[in-house]
Design an enzyme around this catalytic site. Structure first.
Site, PDB file in Angstrom:
ATOM      1  N   GLU A   1       0.818  -1.203   0.023  1.00 32.94           N
ATOM      2  CA  GLU A   1      -0.142  -0.072   0.063  1.00 32.94           C
ATOM      3  C   GLU A   1       0.846   1.007   0.029  1.00 32.94           C
ATOM      4  O   GLU A   1       0.551   2.207  -0.650  1.00 32.94           O
ATOM      5  CB  GLU A   1      -1.029   0.071   1.099  1.00 32.94           C
ATOM      6  CG  GLU A   1      -1.997  -1.185   1.067  1.00 32.94           C
ATOM      7  CD  GLU A   1      -2.855  -1.814   2.472  1.00 32.94           C
ATOM      8  OE1 GLU A   1      -2.263  -1.260   3.555  1.00 32.94           O
ATOM      9  OE2 GLU A   1      -3.590  -2.585   2.051  1.00 32.94           O
ATOM     10  N   GLY A  34      -5.819  -8.330   1.217  1.00 34.06           N
ATOM     11  CA  GLY A  34      -7.259  -7.769   1.234  1.00 34.06           C
ATOM     12  C   GLY A  34      -8.434  -8.338   0.390  1.00 34.06           C
ATOM     13  O   GLY A  34      -9.527  -7.744   0.075  1.00 34.06           O
TER      14      GLY A  34
END
Ligand code: PEP
Length: 240
Positions: free
Chosen positions: A90, A166
């Protein structure tokens, strides 16, 4: 050797929710594991006298100075941080962090005797194009270019396929094993020693056993499944 369980809480929880979270996990996780909880920077000081280790999710590479908005390894050390996640996908994606920057951060973390949890992993397209090993080799060798044999001993690598984070999708146990063995080989070739490699990406109650039971996996980096204390604790109970 105890397996390492790292909870990456990411940018979640208000202060009140964090208080509840801390209450929720206190004394609940088996000491068969080495546990590191990584909350947002702003909550780190709430974790004093905590039963587990605490980690940060990122860091800047200078010790102090005019770097508005940044946090340094020495500041994190003063809050009792023992581990710092670095190079998370991320950070690479949303903040354009590259391997050279990640290398500088790793060096700065090590100077404070903190353990970097250095994340590497390929995207889905890279995997489909059969570039996984090339991508990982570059990520490792560029970020570790100034890291000595003495220093590498304190680094923990986390294999986190970007497409698994995720997404609810995980590689098969065989795919995880294959990639981790490859990472260990790259490190062995450069330093002639073994390194700890964690797996991260959509670990949940259904898959945790088959992943943690792999001899090559030194532990887990867990995102979403660490956010609800009850779920997190009962998931870890499955593998005690
Ligand atoms: C992560 O972001 O490091 C991670 C492993 O997330 P998740 O478990 O939610 O895939």
């Amino acid at each position: 050797m105890k397996k390492l369980i790292v909870a990456n809480l990411k940018m979640n929880f208000t202060k009140e929710e964090m208080i509840d979270y801390i209450k929720g996990i206190k004394n609940q996780i088996s000491n068969n594991f080495e546990v590191v909880i990584c909350p947002s920077f702003v909550y780190l000081s709430m974790f004093q006298n905590f039963d587990y280790k605490i980690g940060a999710q990122d860091v800047f590479y200078f010790v102090q100075g005019s770097y508005t908005g940044e946090v340094s390894p020495i500041q994190l050390k003063s809050l009792g941080v023992s581990h710092i996640i670095v190079g998370h996908s991320e950070r690479r994606k949303y903040f354009k962090e590259d391997d050279l920057l990640i290398g500088k951060k790793i060096k700065a973390i090590l100077k404070q005797n903190i353990k970097p949890i250095f994340c590497v992993g390929e995207t889905l397209t890279e995997r489909q194009l059969k570039k996984t090993t090339n991508i990982l080799k570059n990520q490792l060798l560029i970020a570790l270019k100034d890291i000595s044999k003495e220093e590498i001993k304190d680094i923990i690598i986390a294999y986190e396929p970007v497409w698994a984070i995720g997404s609810g999708i995980t590689p098969t146990a065989n795919q995880i094993k294959e990639v981790i063995l490859y990472i260990k080989k790259v490190i062995m070739n450069k330093y002639n020693l073994e390194i700890k490699v964690l797996y991260g990406g959509s670990v949940n109650k259904e898959n945790i056993k088959s992943i943690i039971n792999l001899e090559e996996v030194a532990g887990l980096l867990i995102g979403s499944s660490s956010l609800d204390p009850n779920y997190f604790i009962s998931m870890l109970d499955l593998i005690v």
